[in-house]
Structure formats: structure tokens, C-alpha cells
Design a protein around this motif. Sequence first.
Motif, PDB file in Angstrom:
ATOM      1  N   TYR A   4       0.712  -1.252   0.142  1.00 18.56           N
ATOM      2  CA  TYR A   4      -0.011   0.036  -0.260  1.00 18.56           C
ATOM      3  C   TYR A   4       0.851   1.244  -0.247  1.00 18.56           C
ATOM      4  CZ  TYR A   4      -3.185   3.582   1.662  1.00 18.56           C
ATOM      5  OH  TYR A   4      -3.680   4.930   1.900  1.00 18.56           O
ATOM      6  N   ARG A  18      -2.864  -0.362   6.155  1.00 21.44           N
ATOM      7  CA  ARG A  18      -2.988   0.817   6.059  1.00 21.44           C
ATOM      8  C   ARG A  18      -2.983   1.792   7.301  1.00 21.44           C
ATOM      9  NH1 ARG A  18      -8.503   1.043   2.370  1.00 21.44           N
ATOM     10  NH2 ARG A  18      -8.959  -0.325   4.142  1.00 21.44           N
ATOM     11  N   ALA A  44      -7.029   4.219  -6.666  1.00 21.59           N
ATOM     12  CA  ALA A  44      -7.781   3.863  -5.685  1.00 21.59           C
ATOM     13  C   ALA A  44      -8.949   4.658  -5.604  1.00 21.59           C
ATOM     14  CB  ALA A  44      -6.968   3.490  -4.334  1.00 21.59           C
ATOM     15  N   ILE A  49     -10.438  -3.689  -2.820  1.00 13.82           N
ATOM     16  CA  ILE A  49      -9.410  -2.580  -2.014  1.00 13.82           C
ATOM     17  C   ILE A  49      -9.206  -2.863  -0.732  1.00 13.82           C
ATOM     18  CG2 ILE A  49      -9.210  -0.419  -1.373  1.00 13.82           C
ATOM     19  CD1 ILE A  49     -10.819   0.871  -3.648  1.00 13.82           C
ATOM     20  N   ARG A  50     -10.093  -3.454   0.042  1.00 10.59           N
ATOM     21  CA  ARG A  50      -9.841  -3.944   1.518  1.00 10.59           C
ATOM     22  C   ARG A  50      -9.079  -5.069   1.746  1.00 10.59           C
ATOM     23  NH1 ARG A  50     -12.807  -2.047   5.397  1.00 10.59           N
ATOM     24  NH2 ARG A  50     -12.921  -4.172   6.566  1.00 10.59           N
ATOM     25  N   ARG A  85      -5.444  -5.333   1.729  1.00 12.99           N
ATOM     26  CA  ARG A  85      -4.866  -4.425   2.747  1.00 12.99           C
ATOM     27  C   ARG A  85      -4.992  -5.106   4.007  1.00 12.99           C
ATOM     28  NH1 ARG A  85      -2.340  -3.131  -0.670  1.00 12.99           N
ATOM     29  NH2 ARG A  85      -3.367  -1.845  -2.440  1.00 12.99           N
ATOM     30  N   GLU A  90     -14.617   4.118   3.981  1.00 17.45           N
ATOM     31  CA  GLU A  90     -13.554   3.429   3.293  1.00 17.45           C
ATOM     32  C   GLU A  90     -12.711   4.438   2.440  1.00 17.45           C
ATOM     33  OE1 GLU A  90     -11.146   0.160   2.811  1.00 17.45           O
ATOM     34  OE2 GLU A  90     -13.050  -0.002   3.865  1.00 17.45           O
ATOM     35  N   GLU A 135      -8.724   4.592   3.020  1.00 21.10           N
ATOM     36  CA  GLU A 135      -7.822   4.636   1.882  1.00 21.10           C
ATOM     37  C   GLU A 135      -7.005   5.682   1.426  1.00 21.10           C
ATOM     38  OE1 GLU A 135      -5.698   2.948  -1.524  1.00 21.10           O
ATOM     39  OE2 GLU A 135      -6.745   1.995   0.117  1.00 21.10           O
TER      40      GLU A 135
END
Length: 512
Positions: free
Chosen positions: A253, A319, A405, A434-435, A438, A454, A458
Motif C-alpha cells: 500500500y 493502512r 484507488a 481494495i480492502r 490491505r 472506506e 484509503e
Amino acid sequence: MKKITLRATICSFVLLATAGCAKLDEKTYGSVIIDPNNASSTADLNGVYSQLNGQTDQANTYALQEHSTDEMMGPTRGTDWGDFGTWRKLHTHTWTPSHNQVSDTWDQLNIGVFRASQVIARATDNQIKAEASFLRAYFMFQVVDLYGQQPFRDPDAPNSAIPVVFNRADATAFIIKDLEFAEANLGAAPNIGKASKAAAQALLAKVYLNKAVYTAATVGGPFTFPKEDMDKVIEYANKITAAGYTLEPAGKYFQDFAWDNSEKSNGNIFGIYNTPSNVPGSAKNRWKMGLHYNQTPDGWNGFTTLAEFYNSFQPSDERRGVAYPGLTDKVGLRAGFAVGQQYGPGGKKLTQRSGTPLVFTPEVNLNYSTEAQGIRVFKYFPHPNADGTVTDSGEDNDYVILRYADVLLEKAEAIMRGGTDPNGQTPLAIVNAIRTPRGATALGSVTEADLLAERGRELYWEGWRRNDLIRFGKFNDPVDQRPNASDKTRTLYPIPQRAVDTNPNLKQNPGY
């Protein structure tokens, strides 16, 4: 030919065709070569690009977009960071038309609009016109987003001419035309520091997503999101995907923000391109503003995030923070959020200036904080030398303004708001795509609240939080150190008073 140095002391009548000029602190933003025989020169365009460098400052545009939200504050620490209340007023929504950063941001952004307009008016090459059109659209987007009005002066008009002022809806239409021209005339770019077709598409998606805010009958909403606008967001997002941009893989990330993001990022679309020998817009302010004096490198011991925002991350979410190879093993600094005992080179426990342990605490007071209070954020970070030292100049992390993203989450939101994706994706599938890499648990469903949260996880500290909160109707909600809801008129900043006083076409925003 002659070289003109451009400074923040430019009078209002130059930028906005006003009749007078208030005294300002002089700041040089660069110079541009004006050649009446070759006005489309590369130097003219480079002068417009140089105006982007102010976006890396911890103040002004960045501060207005972040300190006013639920993810950043600038606490006063004894005699440090008082600054006549400039940071506190942003967080508590108590700014006025004479607030220094409200005025300075207005100047910086409108300088960018005017310089880009000069290039567009005089250039004969469509590539140069297209790049300048993209840059003008970016600066104008920020003006429209922050202030809701856009003064516009014809570059060929006499200095005595009073400019027109576009209302928010007309300015939005103007921005879209600029970006459509840029998209049609730009191709790929050698690096993120040059306008590209994908950059124009990414900004178009953002404009269409926010168009409901900019055309609302009442400042602060309610907002109606037309399906045709949401379909446009999806269309441009799909074009960017087709161009080959991707998310960073699991465990990577922070690669979008690291010292080698120029070479390794898969998702950075537009920003400021830095190299070891040429750093026009250094990202080091982003780590200096939070680092304690005793950390390596030393910092300014300033800004923090809010505990509630930090707690919105799962512990397993990359993240939230990780040990980063080449950084943590050299100087003890982790990427992401910093809370608890802090460490230096060799794993040494750091102390405050008093000698007590340097433990960053979730608790923080906006008016009276100690030097260790507040969770710090290091999304960008320096590149330590082999011996563990850090050279406090020439840091070459590219500074990122638009990335993939963000575009994907905009697409998910557009689908949720009634748009149709010809590729059949759902908001849930996009968010989980996306999650999951991570380390965050996949969601079973996605609500508007989930999507806003979210976006925060992000895109934290990237300068988009205020924009998001307004669109979701949450900007005025109480947060830590601002216990009461603010009025919806605070979704716009005031027009600086000196600009209103000297340009009769500017009208002060509601509530000021």
C-alpha cells in the motif's frame, strides 16, 4: 524576451482585475519566460506547473481541505503551533473572511488559473494548450470546491478591466469543457508530473461526482445526484482501468508514497514528479509536520489525527501502519499511524525533551497539548541513507494528487448513487477489492456510511477528506475538539474580504 518573477505580492487587480492591493507577505512561487514572439514556449507552461508546488505545503489548500475535517487537527503545544489560532480556527470551523490561510489559498489558486489562461490564450500547439487546460481545470476545481465562485479575467484585457465572476454551476461547466479538451488532446505522459489523458479522466470523474454539490440550490445541500452524471463517473473510471492502472498488491500500500514511487507505483496518475537532482515539490512537509524533535529525522512536532478516525481501522489493516523495509530497520519510524512508545535507530526507546518516554497518546487537546499528545501520521516518509542518517533535502518521493484507488472508490459511489456500470461491477465488489489486499476483513454489504469510511481509510491525509464529507452530508457533524455541529454555510469558505472590497462582481458567501 524578459523574465518575470511571480510573487504572492501580485495585486488583486492583476489576478482579479480589482482596483486596489492589500499588503501581503512576499513569497516567490517561480518565474516564467514571457516571449511575445513565441508565447507557446515550454517555459510558459512550466511556469503553470510550478504553481502546483504550493499544493505540497502543510498550509493553505491542504490545510483548508484537511484541518476542517474529522481526520486532522493542529494542537497548540505550549508556545508551539499557536500561530494566532490559524490551525485551531480551521478545525473548529470559526474562520472569518480575514483568515490568513483563506486569503493565501485564494491567491495561490487564482494565480494558477490566470497563468494557465495566459498560456491557453497565446499558445498555438494543442499539446501545450491541453496541458494548460488541465492545469487550469485543477486550480479552478479547487477554487470552486473551496469558495464556490470563480473570478475570471481575460489575459488580453487591460489591467483596469473588472473580471467576470462565474457562479458555482457555470464554473463547473467551464471546468468540464477544459477537461474534455485536455482528454481529447492528451496521451500518456512520461511521469505523473505531466498532464495526461488519464489525469484528465480522473479529474473529470471527480468533477461529475461532485457536480451535485456545486449545482445545489442551497449551500450545503440537500444534493441530488443525476444518473447521467454518475454514468459519466463510471465511464471515465472504466477508461482509466482500461489504460492499465492497477491497485498495489498486498503488502505494498505505501509503495504509492515511498521514495521510489516514481518507479514502482502502479496506481499514481497525476502529481508532482521529483528526482534526487530535481525536487520541485517535495513531499517532506507531510512527515516533518508530525515528527517529534527527537525522532530521526527530527520534525516540527505538529499535526495529529483524531482517535476516532484512527480507531476506524482494523488492527490487521496494513493502512493503519507497518514496519517498512529500509525505513523502520534504519531509523525506527513506521509507515502509517504512530501511537504509543516511539523508537529510534537500533530500536532505542525515544524520550521527550524532558527525558520522559516519548509515547504518542490518542488523547489530545486542541488548545493545550503536551509535546507527546496526539497520534501522528507518516503516509509519506524519507529514504534513510545506508548508515541510518537522513538527508533533510532532496527527498524524491513523487507527490500524489490523483491516484487509481480514489477513482475506483468514486466509481463504487457512482454506482451506489444510481449509475450503471456496463462491466457489471458492484460497490461491494469494488470496496472489497481494495480492502482485502490491505488485510481488512471483506464486507458483506456496503452502505453510504461504509463507503465514506472506506474512502477515509484509503485516502487519509491526501487532501480529499473535506470534499468527501460535504458530499456525504457529514462535514458539519461534531468531532473531537469541535463538540457542536457547524452551520451548513461552513461548507464554503468566505471570499477574502479584500477581494470582495475591490471587485464588485464578487459577492460574499452566505453566512459571512
